[in-house]
Design a protein around this motif. Structure first.
Motif, short mmCIF file in Angstrom:
data_model
loop_
_atom_site.label_atom_id
_atom_site.label_comp_id
_atom_site.label_asym_id
_atom_site.label_seq_id
_atom_site.Cartn_x
_atom_site.Cartn_y
_atom_site.Cartn_z
N ALA A 31 0.84 -1.20 0.00
CA ALA A 31 0.00 0.00 0.00
C ALA A 31 0.88 1.25 0.00
CB ALA A 31 -0.91 0.00 1.22
N GLY A 32 0.55 2.20 -0.88
CA GLY A 32 1.32 3.43 -0.96
C GLY A 32 2.50 3.36 -1.91
N ARG A 33 2.78 2.18 -2.49
CA ARG A 33 3.92 2.07 -3.42
C ARG A 33 3.48 2.02 -4.88
NH1 ARG A 33 8.72 1.20 -0.91
NH2 ARG A 33 9.37 2.28 -2.81
N GLU A 34 2.22 2.31 -5.16
CA GLU A 34 1.71 2.19 -6.52
C GLU A 34 2.38 3.16 -7.50
OE1 GLU A 34 -1.02 4.96 -4.25
OE2 GLU A 34 -0.17 2.96 -3.91
N LYS A 35 2.91 4.29 -7.00
CA LYS A 35 3.54 5.26 -7.88
C LYS A 35 5.06 5.06 -7.97
CE LYS A 35 0.01 8.83 -7.16
NZ LYS A 35 -0.27 10.20 -6.71
N SER A 36 5.56 4.04 -7.31
CA SER A 36 7.00 3.76 -7.34
C SER A 36 7.40 3.08 -8.64
CB SER A 36 7.39 2.88 -6.16
OG SER A 36 7.11 3.51 -4.93
N TYR A 37 8.56 3.43 -9.14
CA TYR A 37 9.11 2.77 -10.32
C TYR A 37 9.93 1.55 -9.88
CZ TYR A 37 7.70 6.74 -13.17
OH TYR A 37 6.95 7.70 -13.82
N PRO A 38 10.11 0.57 -10.77
CA PRO A 38 10.85 -0.63 -10.38
C PRO A 38 12.20 -0.34 -9.72
CG PRO A 38 9.76 -1.01 -12.46
CD PRO A 38 9.52 0.44 -12.12
N ARG A 39 12.90 0.69 -10.20
CA ARG A 39 14.22 1.01 -9.63
C ARG A 39 14.12 1.45 -8.17
NH1 ARG A 39 12.87 5.23 -13.00
NH2 ARG A 39 12.71 7.29 -12.02
N GLU A 40 12.93 1.85 -7.74
CA GLU A 40 12.73 2.32 -6.38
C GLU A 40 12.24 1.23 -5.44
OE1 GLU A 40 11.43 6.90 -7.49
OE2 GLU A 40 9.89 5.32 -7.51
N LEU A 41 12.10 0.02 -5.97
CA LEU A 41 11.57 -1.10 -5.19
C LEU A 41 12.66 -2.15 -4.94
CD1 LEU A 41 8.23 -1.60 -7.15
CD2 LEU A 41 8.51 -0.44 -4.95
N SER A 42 12.55 -2.84 -3.83
CA SER A 42 13.46 -3.96 -3.55
C SER A 42 13.07 -5.14 -4.43
CB SER A 42 13.35 -4.36 -2.08
OG SER A 42 12.08 -4.96 -1.82
N GLY A 43 13.91 -6.15 -4.43
CA GLY A 43 13.61 -7.34 -5.22
C GLY A 43 12.31 -8.00 -4.80
N GLY A 44 12.11 -8.12 -3.49
CA GLY A 44 10.89 -8.73 -2.99
C GLY A 44 9.65 -7.92 -3.35
N GLN A 45 9.78 -6.59 -3.32
CA GLN A 45 8.66 -5.73 -3.69
C GLN A 45 8.35 -5.86 -5.18
OE1 GLN A 45 10.33 -2.07 -2.18
NE2 GLN A 45 9.04 -2.13 -0.34
N LYS A 46 9.39 -5.89 -6.01
CA LYS A 46 9.17 -6.05 -7.46
C LYS A 46 8.49 -7.39 -7.76
CE LYS A 46 13.48 -4.72 -8.39
NZ LYS A 46 14.73 -4.33 -9.10
N PRO A 72 18.13 -13.48 0.84
CA PRO A 72 17.40 -14.35 1.78
C PRO A 72 16.32 -13.65 2.59
CG PRO A 72 19.73 -14.87 1.81
CD PRO A 72 19.58 -13.65 0.94
N GLU A 73 16.59 -12.40 3.02
CA GLU A 73 15.59 -11.72 3.86
C GLU A 73 14.35 -11.33 3.07
OE1 GLU A 73 18.69 -8.47 2.82
OE2 GLU A 73 18.66 -10.62 3.31
N MET A 74 14.44 -11.30 1.72
CA MET A 74 13.29 -10.94 0.89
C MET A 74 12.45 -12.16 0.51
SD MET A 74 15.05 -8.22 -1.71
CE MET A 74 15.95 -6.79 -1.09
#
Length: 253
Positions: free
Chosen positions: A131-146, A173-175
């Motif tokens: 929630a709240g990350r809908e406007k984030s670009y892939p470069r702004e996200l962690s691997g787990g978020q992507k 591992p933590e993701m």
């Protein structure tokens, strides 16, 4: 379990002279979670790619209910939309936000209302902890978020079956845990899923059936408790012993 949703009959796939899938037959029922494991190069990912027609098969047939999956068929684009696939490396468009990546196919390919798709996407993003990350670009996200965005993208196409190809392999591992938690939630919803993974604990927790592949053949097909406690073939037992050995080594490092 429900009706047979997907069926593979005597499927063979070659790359040159190398047989990657050797006379594979498999039935998947609605709501079933099948985890596919085996050594590297045994044909796990290729099996998923053949189901989704990303790879052409040399012989055999693949059916979604009573419709044959053929790339030359007029029905193929509609059939393919019913089979969602999530890849190891996310495959997100870098110039689009998370929401843009999710909305693109439902709006452009399926012709659905953008406001409806957006509301659904935001609901799923909230559900998977984004929630709240809908406007984030892939470069702004962690691997787990992507990877979670990629899962939501697949879900918003309303597929009847979901294919997951080693989706935690590229993660730190933590993701891994955050992605596996989403998968466990999907399984609890009764989603039909085929999952290729090297996460043995996850496989045991989520699967209705375990398929063990080796050299392009299904060597074992059983429930997880039977497979992990009493694997029938020596090859499967050796594979499991290797995982146990590697886990014990990691604990000592």
């Amino acid at each position: 379990m429900g009706e047979i949703l997907l069926k593979m009959e005597h499927v063979t796939k070659r790359f040159g002279d190398h047989i990657v899938l050797n006379d594979i037959s498999l039935s998947v029922r609605r709501g079933e979670v099948i985890v596919i494991i085996g050594p590297s190069g045994c044909g796990k990912s290729t099996l998923l790619r053949c189901i989704n027609a990303l790879e052409e098969i040399e012989s055999g047939e693949i059916w979604l209910r009573d419709e044959k999956i053929e790339s030359r068929s007029k029905r193929f684009p509609a059939l393919r939309q019913k089979i969602g696939m999530v890849f190891q490396n996310y495959e997100l468009f870098p110039h689009l936000t998370a929401l843009g990546n999710i909305q693109l196919a439902p709006v452009k390919v399926q012709g659905r209302n953008q406001a409806e798709v957006q509301a659904e996407a935001l609901g799923w993003l909230s559900r998977v902890g984004l929630a709240g990350r809908e406007k984030s670009y892939p470069r702004e996200l962690s691997g787990g978020q992507k990877q979670r965005v990629a899962i939501v993208r697949a879900l918003c196409m309303h597929p009847e079956i979901l294919l997951f190809d080693e989706i935690t392999a590229a993660l730190d591992p933590e993701m891994v845990r955050e992605v596996l938690d989403v998968m466990l939630d999907l399984a609890s919803q009764g989603r039909t899923m085929l999952i290729v993974t090297h996460e043995m604990r996850f496989a045991r927790a989520v699967a209705d059936r375990i398929l063990f592949l080796d050299k392009g053949k299904i060597m074992e097909d059983s429930d997880p408790e039977t497979f992990f406690a009493h694997a029938r073939t020596e090859r499967a037992r050796h594979f499991l012993d290797t995982f146990e050995f590697n886990n014990e080594r990691l604990k000592k490092l």
